[in-house]
Design a protein around this motif. Structure first.
Motif, PDB file in Angstrom:
ATOM      1  N   ARG A 191     -12.266  65.377  62.162  1.00  0.00           N
ATOM      2  CA  ARG A 191     -12.836  64.084  62.575  1.00  0.00           C
ATOM      3  C   ARG A 191     -12.071  62.927  61.944  1.00  0.00           C
ATOM      4  NH1 ARG A 191     -18.068  66.521  61.802  1.00  0.00           N
ATOM      5  NH2 ARG A 191     -18.152  65.527  59.748  1.00  0.00           N
ATOM      6  N   GLN A 192     -11.713  63.087  60.667  1.00  0.00           N
ATOM      7  CA  GLN A 192     -10.983  62.035  59.971  1.00  0.00           C
ATOM      8  C   GLN A 192      -9.649  61.762  60.660  1.00  0.00           C
ATOM      9  OE1 GLN A 192     -10.095  63.003  55.908  1.00  0.00           O
ATOM     10  NE2 GLN A 192      -9.121  61.044  55.463  1.00  0.00           N
ATOM     11  N   GLN A 290      -3.296  62.151  52.003  1.00  0.00           N
ATOM     12  CA  GLN A 290      -4.701  61.749  51.927  1.00  0.00           C
ATOM     13  C   GLN A 290      -5.446  62.045  53.228  1.00  0.00           C
ATOM     14  OE1 GLN A 290      -2.252  59.637  52.507  1.00  0.00           O
ATOM     15  NE2 GLN A 290      -2.895  58.335  54.208  1.00  0.00           N
ATOM     16  N   LEU A 291      -4.701  62.246  54.307  1.00  0.00           N
ATOM     17  CA  LEU A 291      -5.303  62.548  55.606  1.00  0.00           C
ATOM     18  C   LEU A 291      -5.510  64.056  55.796  1.00  0.00           C
ATOM     19  CD1 LEU A 291      -6.180  61.184  58.293  1.00  0.00           C
ATOM     20  CD2 LEU A 291      -3.813  61.476  59.089  1.00  0.00           C
ATOM     21  N   SER A 292      -4.970  64.885  54.886  1.00  0.00           N
ATOM     22  CA  SER A 292      -5.001  66.350  55.034  1.00  0.00           C
ATOM     23  C   SER A 292      -4.498  66.781  56.411  1.00  0.00           C
ATOM     24  CB  SER A 292      -6.413  66.892  54.808  1.00  0.00           C
ATOM     25  OG  SER A 292      -6.886  66.568  53.528  1.00  0.00           O
ATOM     26  N   PRO A 293      -3.296  66.316  56.803  1.00  0.00           N
ATOM     27  CA  PRO A 293      -2.834  66.584  58.174  1.00  0.00           C
ATOM     28  C   PRO A 293      -2.568  68.058  58.463  1.00  0.00           C
ATOM     29  CG  PRO A 293      -1.062  65.636  56.867  1.00  0.00           C
ATOM     30  CD  PRO A 293      -2.301  65.554  56.027  1.00  0.00           C
ATOM     31  N   GLY A 294      -2.208  68.827  57.423  1.00  0.00           N
ATOM     32  CA  GLY A 294      -1.929  70.240  57.647  1.00  0.00           C
ATOM     33  C   GLY A 294      -3.160  71.013  58.072  1.00  0.00           C
ATOM     34  N   ILE A 295      -4.252  70.825  57.344  1.00  0.00           N
ATOM     35  CA  ILE A 295      -5.494  71.520  57.694  1.00  0.00           C
ATOM     36  C   ILE A 295      -6.076  70.980  58.993  1.00  0.00           C
ATOM     37  CG2 ILE A 295      -7.891  71.885  56.988  1.00  0.00           C
ATOM     38  CD1 ILE A 295      -5.933  73.696  55.569  1.00  0.00           C
ATOM     39  N   ALA A 296      -5.978  69.670  59.194  1.00  0.00           N
ATOM     40  CA  ALA A 296      -6.468  69.095  60.445  1.00  0.00           C
ATOM     41  C   ALA A 296      -5.724  69.687  61.640  1.00  0.00           C
ATOM     42  CB  ALA A 296      -6.318  67.579  60.419  1.00  0.00           C
TER      43      ALA A 296
END
Length: 344
Positions: A191-192, A290-296
């Motif tokens: 969602r983030q 800070q966005l955690s793009p890998g997991i997202a």
């Protein structure tokens, strides 16, 4: 069944169609055994892992010359310095390996191989040193049984886990299988990313003309990790490009990127093969951590895989925590060695 030897790349290239056809019905059908993958691997010897090596593929055929079995081997010195017949793809960059044969022909094929390797036309070898077989592979008990028959010493050792996720038919159903805190965390990160103040989008590379540049971008992001930077020698970079091209031409490359605005923030180098998704490698731009793009991105890929009806999501070798947070269940890969009673 009679055994033939393939020792030249030209002979090997001629086998591509029948090789992959047999693999489709083999005891272990994984992308790392595809003809196009292994020829790309051989081109660079696993990114320079085996600079001194000779092709030594053994094939088994019936009286009508139908291909029944393939032992995709090469001759080299193993890491202990002993003359050994290794599986093509060994060791570091090919997660799962095996012989290529139908279940019903396995024992006969292995028996004929061992007879051949004891004969006058065999090269000098002290070990069959086979890495990265599934612990459940039918090859292992058959090889152990036949080693006794041929006065050879068999040994098997577990190397490492290779977690995987069995995919349901619905993404919410998948999320429900996760522990509560990890389910909430994955949802929050997805969602983030979707609601970030800079537009976020993900895509899979489809244009062959852009493939080389996209792989270059992937490699540059990999270099942001110290360990991966050391791994990325000139020869390994060439190896990654060769594998990407082979998988693309084979129709099973899924190179994903997540972009924040116009900048790449994360990527996954996956294989989409045999109704499974194989998560081969990943990269991350630290500036967007800070966005955690890998997991997202991994969450979006999982959702996409479920929507496309894929059956399994293979997180490959290694016991990193995130694999278990995402619901990974262990299976293991092993090393099997067959040693002569009196090594030469």
């Amino acid at each position: 069944m009679h055994i033939d030897v393939i020792r030249t790349e030209e002979e090997w290239a001629e086998m591509a169609a029948e090789w992959n056809k047999l693999l489709d019905n083999s005891i272990t059908n994984v992308p790392f055994l595809r003809h196009e993958y292994l020829t790309a691997w051989w081109q660079h010897r696993g990114g320079g892992e085996w600079p001194v090596s000779e092709l030594f593929i053994l094939t088994g055929r019936d009286s009508d010359n139908n291909l029944l079995g393939i032992a995709p081997l090469f001759l080299s010195k193993n890491h202990a310095g002993d003359p050994a017949l290794m599986l093509l793809g060994s060791i570091e960059i090919s997660d799962f390996l095996d012989v290529i044969v139908k279940e019903g022909d396995l024992e006969t094929f292995l028996d004929e191989i061992l007879v051949y390797l004891a004969g006058p036309e065999s090269p000098k070898w002290d070990y069959l040193d086979w890495y990265n077989l599934f612990e459940t592979s039918s090859t292992l008990p058959a090889l152990e049984k036949l080693s006794g028959k041929h006065n050879l010493h068999f040994q098997q050792e577990r190397i490492q886990p290779a977690p995987y996720i069995t995919l349901p038919t619905d993404f919410d159903e998948y999320l429900a299988t996760l522990e509560k805190r990890y389910r909430h965390e994955l949802r929050r990160k997805m969602r983030q990313a979707s609601g970030y103040f800079i537009p976020v989008q993900w895509y899979v590379v489809e244009d062959e003309d852009n493939l080389e540049a996209e792989v270059d971008d992937f490699i540059e992001m990999m270099r942001e990790e110290k360990e991966k930077d050391a791994f990325l020698t000139e020869e390994m970079v060439a190896q990654i490009h060769a594998i990407a091209k082979a998988a693309y031409k084979g129709g099973w490359l899924n190179l994903f990127f997540l972009k924040v605005g116009k900048e790449k923030a994360a990527g996954y180098f996956n294989f989409d093969f045999n109704d499974h998704v194989w998560v081969y490698n990943s990269c991350l731009a630290r500036k967007f951590s800070q966005l955690s793009p890998g997991i997202a991105l991994l969450g979006f890929i999982l959702q996409d895989s479920i929507e496309k009806g894929r059956k399994e999501f293979d997180l490959m070798r290694g016991d990193e925590d995130y694999k278990y947070h995402l619901g990974g269940k262990d299976r293991f890969v092993v090393r099997a060695t067959v040693r002569k009673a009196s090594p030469r």
